[in-house]
Design an enzyme around this catalytic site. Structure first.
Site: not given
Length: 248
Positions: A8, A131
């Site tokens: 990330d 998500d």
């Protein structure tokens, strides 16, 4: 079972967030390309990159770090990227730069026509990231909860021709509470394209549980905080997955 380390990226650094909160970022490396090399040396067969700044502003932001990762390992293993990918030009540019897959999240929910066009133009390279919290899809870096059911959208995207679905349980991401196996399997059983699990991976027991449902269509898992915190040894986890696959 494909174990996919996540890198990330925030402000050019490799970080982990807790439940998607940009203010709760732990920096694990200031050299993302070196981190990519580390995971390849540990046996990774694919890498999962997230442009966190890009996800929040809707356009690529960590280009330098991403290109450095591609230059370092892109000719050895597939690299996939999500975050800030909202138009066809961005997809084309990233694929030309050496990415194997681009992950479309918020834009898939808000602009299905764009996703359909992307699948037509770049078939085989498009993954959708869904998500969810309690089965409902969230967008915009998890900041907005929609009324869409995960399974309904996933089946629609399958019809468009997406390569796979990455399913993230927001409530578990970065919390080391274990993968939501039941929800992931339920989604995988409702479609024929692979599902990649994400959110909550914490230990070897999770790997065991995931391998048990690989035949249901759960192809892989994104490995995040656990492999950075030391709770999960990546090489040992991949070795276990391979052993279970081979029935040993």
């Amino acid at each position: 079972m494909l174990l996919i380390p996540a890198i990330d990226l925030k402000d050019g650094q490799c970080v982990r967030l807790k439940q998607g909160d940009m203010d709760q970022a732990t920096v694990f490396s200031e050299d993302p390309a070196a981190m990519a090399r580390h995971w390849v040396e540990q046996g990774a067969r694919r890498l999962h990159l997230v442009d966190l700044n890009g996800a929040f502003v809707g356009k690529p932001r960590n280009e330098e770090a991403i290109k450095a990762i591609i230059a370092e390992v892109g000719d050895e293993i597939p690299v996939q990227l999500g975050g800030g990918i909202r138009d066809l030009n961005t997809i084309e540019r990233w694929l030309d730069d050496g990415l194997s897959y681009v992950i479309i999240g918020t834009a898939a929910v808000k602009n299905p026509g764009f996703l359909k066009d992307a699948c037509s133009a770049f078939g085989g390279h498009i993954i959708v990231g869904l998500d969810a919290r309690d089965g409902k899809v969230a967008t915009d870096g998890w900041s907005k909860l929609t009324g869409h059911e995960v399974a309904d959208l996933a089946r629609k995207y399958e019809d468009y021709g997406v390569e796979a679905i990455i399913y993230t349980d927001i409530g578990r991401d970065g919390m080391l509470q274990g993968i939501n196996i039941d929800a992931t399997v339920k989604l995988a059983q409702s479609m024929s394209i692979p599902v990649i699990a994400s959110g909550g991976l914490s230990n070897l027991a999770d790997i065991d549980n995931l391998c048990a449902v690989e035949g249901e269509g759960v192809e892989g898992v994104i490995c995040g905080r656990a492999i950075y915190s030391g709770d999960l040894n990546f090489a040992a986890a991949q070795a276990l997955a391979d052993k279970l696959r081979d029935g040993q």
